[in-house]
Design a protein around this motif. Structure first.
Motif, short mmCIF file in Angstrom:
data_model
loop_
_atom_site.label_atom_id
_atom_site.label_comp_id
_atom_site.label_asym_id
_atom_site.label_seq_id
_atom_site.Cartn_x
_atom_site.Cartn_y
_atom_site.Cartn_z
N PHE A 134 52.24 53.30 -32.04
CA PHE A 134 52.63 51.81 -32.56
C PHE A 134 53.08 51.08 -31.79
N ALA A 135 54.28 51.35 -31.13
CA ALA A 135 54.95 50.50 -30.46
C ALA A 135 54.37 49.84 -29.24
N LEU A 136 53.45 50.51 -28.59
CA LEU A 136 52.85 50.18 -27.41
C LEU A 136 51.69 48.99 -27.69
N GLU A 137 51.46 48.90 -28.98
CA GLU A 137 50.50 47.73 -29.39
C GLU A 137 51.31 46.50 -29.24
N LYS A 138 52.62 46.38 -29.52
CA LYS A 138 53.33 45.09 -29.53
C LYS A 138 54.09 45.04 -28.22
N GLU A 139 54.35 46.16 -27.50
CA GLU A 139 55.46 46.12 -26.41
C GLU A 139 54.93 46.29 -25.21
N PRO A 140 54.29 45.24 -24.24
CA PRO A 140 53.84 45.33 -22.95
C PRO A 140 54.83 46.21 -21.99
N LYS A 141 55.98 45.95 -22.15
CA LYS A 141 56.99 46.27 -21.23
C LYS A 141 57.20 47.71 -21.64
N LEU A 142 56.97 48.23 -22.60
CA LEU A 142 57.11 49.71 -22.89
C LEU A 142 56.15 50.39 -21.98
N ARG A 143 54.95 49.99 -22.05
CA ARG A 143 53.79 50.63 -21.10
C ARG A 143 54.22 50.64 -19.59
N GLU A 144 54.92 49.70 -19.20
CA GLU A 144 55.31 49.54 -17.63
C GLU A 144 56.58 50.72 -17.69
N ILE A 145 57.38 50.99 -18.65
CA ILE A 145 58.41 51.82 -18.45
C ILE A 145 57.88 53.43 -18.49
N ILE A 146 56.90 53.51 -19.38
CA ILE A 146 56.27 55.00 -19.43
C ILE A 146 55.51 55.37 -18.36
N ASP A 147 54.88 54.34 -17.73
CA ASP A 147 54.02 54.47 -16.70
C ASP A 147 54.93 55.10 -15.34
N SER A 148 56.07 54.54 -15.42
CA SER A 148 57.06 54.92 -14.43
C SER A 148 57.83 56.21 -14.45
N GLU A 149 57.30 56.75 -15.56
CA GLU A 149 57.89 57.98 -16.09
C GLU A 149 59.31 58.13 -16.02
N PHE A 150 60.20 56.53 -16.21
CA PHE A 150 61.64 56.60 -16.52
C PHE A 150 62.23 56.81 -15.13
N SER A 151 61.75 56.10 -14.14
CA SER A 151 62.10 56.46 -12.96
C SER A 151 63.25 55.72 -12.61
N GLU A 152 63.77 54.65 -13.21
CA GLU A 152 64.78 53.84 -13.17
C GLU A 152 65.81 54.27 -13.96
N VAL A 153 67.09 54.21 -13.80
CA VAL A 153 68.36 54.43 -14.68
C VAL A 153 68.28 53.66 -15.85
N GLY A 154 68.56 54.14 -16.98
CA GLY A 154 68.61 53.50 -18.13
C GLY A 154 67.17 53.12 -18.78
N SER A 155 66.14 53.43 -17.84
CA SER A 155 64.94 53.03 -18.60
C SER A 155 64.32 53.48 -19.81
N LEU A 156 65.07 54.83 -20.05
CA LEU A 156 64.57 55.78 -21.21
C LEU A 156 65.29 55.16 -22.34
N ASP A 157 66.57 54.66 -22.61
CA ASP A 157 67.21 54.09 -23.36
C ASP A 157 66.26 52.60 -23.70
N THR A 158 65.89 51.96 -22.64
CA THR A 158 65.10 50.78 -22.98
C THR A 158 64.12 50.98 -23.60
N ALA A 159 63.32 52.03 -23.48
CA ALA A 159 62.21 52.50 -23.89
C ALA A 159 62.46 52.57 -25.56
N ILE A 160 63.48 53.37 -25.95
CA ILE A 160 64.06 53.69 -27.09
C ILE A 160 64.13 52.28 -27.96
N GLU A 161 64.73 51.50 -27.29
CA GLU A 161 65.01 50.31 -27.84
C GLU A 161 64.09 49.61 -28.34
#
Length: 396
Positions: A319-346
């Motif tokens: 559901f969140a992916l429908e409204k948050e394009p940035k979330l797609r970018e983070i998931i596509d990166s497989e959380f490669s950056e530090v703190g990206s998982l926390d950002t995705a949760i937010e």
């Protein structure tokens, strides 16, 4: 998780075609996505029942909400079958340890690790509710054996799940493979699958054999489907619901229908009990996936947001992916950056993904309550309704 096959057993005419459930039978409507229920092996429904899956809100006002809601105690709900569950626990420990001493200590860990035994509890409640209709004063041996089979299958699937996911904690305790090693864990799971299959064959009811054996196949299908869609931001709600059916709802649906079959009630009641189990199972899975975002690791008994971290995208994320394009970018990166998982949760929480998933869970719960209209009022029916409401209380 392993897949057990049954040579010579024709499963092509099973009661429920799961692929048709969410692929072939979908049709568009103003209210969302609908599906038409497949025909039963034992009897054919007089009319195609349509059930909303993707609509934005609940079907009706059957569930308690707002200030009128009271806290539901699972212990109180299961008090009416307390003796049944006590005998079940004793039998399960003896079954696993008696013939296989190497698994004896593992059996104590497996069946002493907590949990509410909700799946066998549903078997006992459905058995007693439908037995009253049939005029049975006591449960049949088949009812009792069915509950043991269901819990062994469920537990075996959890053990194999933990091995596949390399999960170290379940229900707040170390998993079997963490304590005894992968070899013992796989053997314990295999043994329970094999033993449950032996008991299943000895029930000598072909309809039930087809239902339950298909569940084991569905487990494997669900694992394959999940593994093949990790970090896939194009996964749809339909894909998610099909996987949830395979991994959770299939077993619950087969359990409650099989209980009704052994009570020898009308086939229409058997079908409604199947639908009850399916809708309850789907609601439970959605709620579990919501809790992965809203509860702490201590509350969950496992790491929080573990599904997202592993790339398993559940309802709140979809559901969140429908409204948050940035979330797609983070998931596509497989959380490669530090703190990206926390950002995705937010982002999931901020987007309203959890709220929409809550509406979906309530929708399925409403349908489960409606399915119970086939039963006369009794304390067992009340407990079946209460379990549906208890599930939703977990996210209130």
């Amino acid at each position: 998780m392993c897949s057990l096959t049954f040579p010579g057993l024709d499963l092509s005419k099973r009661r429920f075609d799961a692929v048709g459930f969410l692929r072939r039978s979908y049709q568009k409507s103003e209210g969302g996505l609908l599906y038409r229920r497949a025909e039963s092996v034992r009897c054919k429904a007089s009319a195609a029942q349509k059930v909303a899956i993707g609509s934005s809100g609940p079907v009706g006002g059957l569930l308690v909400s707002g200030d009128a809601k009271s806290i539901i105690s699972v212990s109180d709900l299961l008090e009416v079958i307390a003796d049944d569950l006590q005998n079940l626990n004793k039998n399960l420990k003896s079954i696993i340890g008696a013939e296989n001493p190497v698994l004896a200590s593992a059996a104590e860990q497996i069946f002493g690790a907590g949990g509410k035994r909700l799946r066998p509890a549903l078997v006992f409640l459905a058995s007693r509710a439908t037995a009253e209709i049939a005029g049975l004063k006591e449960l049949r041996t088949q009812h009792q054996r069915l509950a043991e089979i269901i819990e062994m299958i469920h537990t075996a699937s959890l053990i194999h799940d933990d091995v596949l996911d390399d999960s170290g904690i379940r229900r707040g305790k170390k998993t079997i493979h963490q304590i005894y090693g992968t070899r013992v864990a796989v053997l314990a799971g295999d043994f329970m699958f094999a033993h449950s299959s032996w008991y299943l064959a000895n029930l000598e009811n072909l309809d039930v054999i087809k239902l339950i054996s298909q569940v084991i196949k569905d487990f494997a299908s669900g694992e394959i489907k999940q593994a093949s869609s990790l970090f896939d931001c194009d996964v749809t709600l339909e894909d998610y619901m099909l996987k949830s059916y395979y991994k959770t709802a299939s077993l619950v649906a087969a359990s409650t229908k099989s209980a009704a079959i052994f009570s020898e009630v009308d086939c229409n009641i058997c079908e409604e009990m199947y639908e009850y189990g399916k809708n309850l199972g789907l609601s439970f899975q959605v709620v579990d996936d919501i809790l992965d975002f809203t509860q702490s690791s201590e509350q969950l008994g496992k790491p929080a947001a573990s599904d997202l971290a592993k790339g398993n995208l559940t309802a709140p994320v979809i559901f969140a992916l429908e409204k948050e394009p940035k979330l797609r970018e983070i998931i596509d990166s497989e959380f490669s950056e530090v703190g990206s998982l926390d950002t995705a949760i937010e982002l999931v929480l901020k987007s309203g993904g959890v709220d929409r998933a809550q509406a979906l869970a309530k929708e399925k719960a409403e349908l489960a309550i409606q399915n119970l209209n086939c039963l006369p009022q009794s304390r067992y029916k009340s407990s079946l309704e209460g379990i549906v409401k208890y599930n939703l209380e977990r996210i209130d």
